[in-house]
Motif scaffolding. Structure first.
Motif, PDB file in Angstrom:
ATOM      1  N   GLU A 253      89.917  -2.790  42.106  1.00  0.00           N
ATOM      2  CA  GLU A 253      88.834  -2.748  43.096  1.00  0.00           C
ATOM      3  C   GLU A 253      87.929  -3.945  42.869  1.00  0.00           C
ATOM      4  O   GLU A 253      87.561  -4.229  41.725  1.00  0.00           O
ATOM      5  N   PRO A 254      87.539  -4.666  43.921  1.00  0.00           N
ATOM      6  CA  PRO A 254      86.631  -5.807  43.748  1.00  0.00           C
ATOM      7  C   PRO A 254      85.295  -5.332  43.176  1.00  0.00           C
ATOM      8  O   PRO A 254      84.598  -4.552  43.809  1.00  0.00           O
ATOM      9  N   SER A 255      84.978  -5.774  41.969  1.00  0.00           N
ATOM     10  CA  SER A 255      83.788  -5.250  41.280  1.00  0.00           C
ATOM     11  C   SER A 255      82.941  -6.306  40.599  1.00  0.00           C
ATOM     12  O   SER A 255      81.772  -6.061  40.321  1.00  0.00           O
ATOM     13  N   PHE A 256      83.515  -7.461  40.303  1.00  0.00           N
ATOM     14  CA  PHE A 256      82.820  -8.491  39.537  1.00  0.00           C
ATOM     15  C   PHE A 256      82.794  -9.804  40.314  1.00  0.00           C
ATOM     16  O   PHE A 256      83.751 -10.134  41.006  1.00  0.00           O
ATOM     17  N   VAL A 257      81.714 -10.524  40.145  1.00  0.00           N
ATOM     18  CA  VAL A 257      81.619 -11.884  40.663  1.00  0.00           C
ATOM     19  C   VAL A 257      81.407 -12.789  39.455  1.00  0.00           C
ATOM     20  O   VAL A 257      80.491 -12.568  38.659  1.00  0.00           O
ATOM     21  N   MET A 258      82.292 -13.768  39.321  1.00  0.00           N
ATOM     22  CA  MET A 258      82.152 -14.758  38.256  1.00  0.00           C
ATOM     23  C   MET A 258      81.737 -16.071  38.902  1.00  0.00           C
ATOM     24  O   MET A 258      82.353 -16.523  39.877  1.00  0.00           O
TER      25      MET A 258
END
Length: 189
Positions: free
Chosen positions: A157-162
């Motif tokens: 699931e898309p959860s983090f932004v780097m």
């Protein structure tokens, strides 16, 4: 989600609200170091929309670690983000905010900008380039060029932004210079 329409809407909002921070979906970076990180992200993603955060190892990121930030979306509607990693180059500029919620460490208008941009990256499921002017006390002379990429949790699931964030001294203060710099970016003018 039509990503280009979302980018245009974000950039129009940024212009209206004088964010001096816009999204450039073309990924037209000024330095090849961004391309190296983007290539790593793409190779880790393979045929998936994005890699998992756990696949982006410290060993892989050692050359850019000091300029990285990783935030995690911990709530949706409204979205809330927690800082999970902040590189030393960034902490020397704004202090160590690791573990803090974005709204705890930024003024409301800047926190809103971060949330809107992070949501675009996660919901759009693709890398984005952002350019802008720094608005931290004592650092107003800096320009920003950042690569932000989405990362999934271990359930995909898309959860983090780097983000790979670099700052350079501004050569001119004029509004005309800023307008010419961003003139070709969708939705800005």
């Amino acid at each position: 989600m039509n990503v280009l329409d979302a980018v245009i809407a974000l950039n129009q909002r940024a212009t209206r609200e004088h964010w001096h921070y816009v999204c450039d979906p073309t990924l037209a970076f000024s330095d090849s170091v961004y391309e190296k990180l983007l290539g790593l992200w793409r190779s880790k993603a393979g045929d998936r929309p994005m890699p998992r955060r756990s696949e982006m190892t410290l060993r892989d990121l050692k050359d850019v670690l000091r300029n990285l930030i990783v935030v995690e979306r911990v709530d949706i509607r409204p979205s809330r983000y927690r800082a999970r990693l902040i590189g030393t180059s960034l902490t020397s500029m704004a202090g160590d905010r690791t573990g803090k919620m974005i709204e705890e460490v930024l003024p409301a208008e800047q926190a809103l900008r971060w949330v809107v941009c992070a949501d675009l990256i996660l919901d759009g499921r693709q890398p984005m380039r952002f350019i802008g002017r720094v608005h931290l006390q004592g650092k107003e002379y800096l320009n920003a060029e950042n690569l932000f990429v989405p990362l999934a949790n271990d359930s995909d699931e898309p959860s983090f932004v780097m983000g790979f964030c670099r700052y350079t001294p501004r050569h001119t203060e004029s509004e005309e210079s800023w307008q010419s710099q961003i003139a070709s970016i969708p939705g800005v003018l």
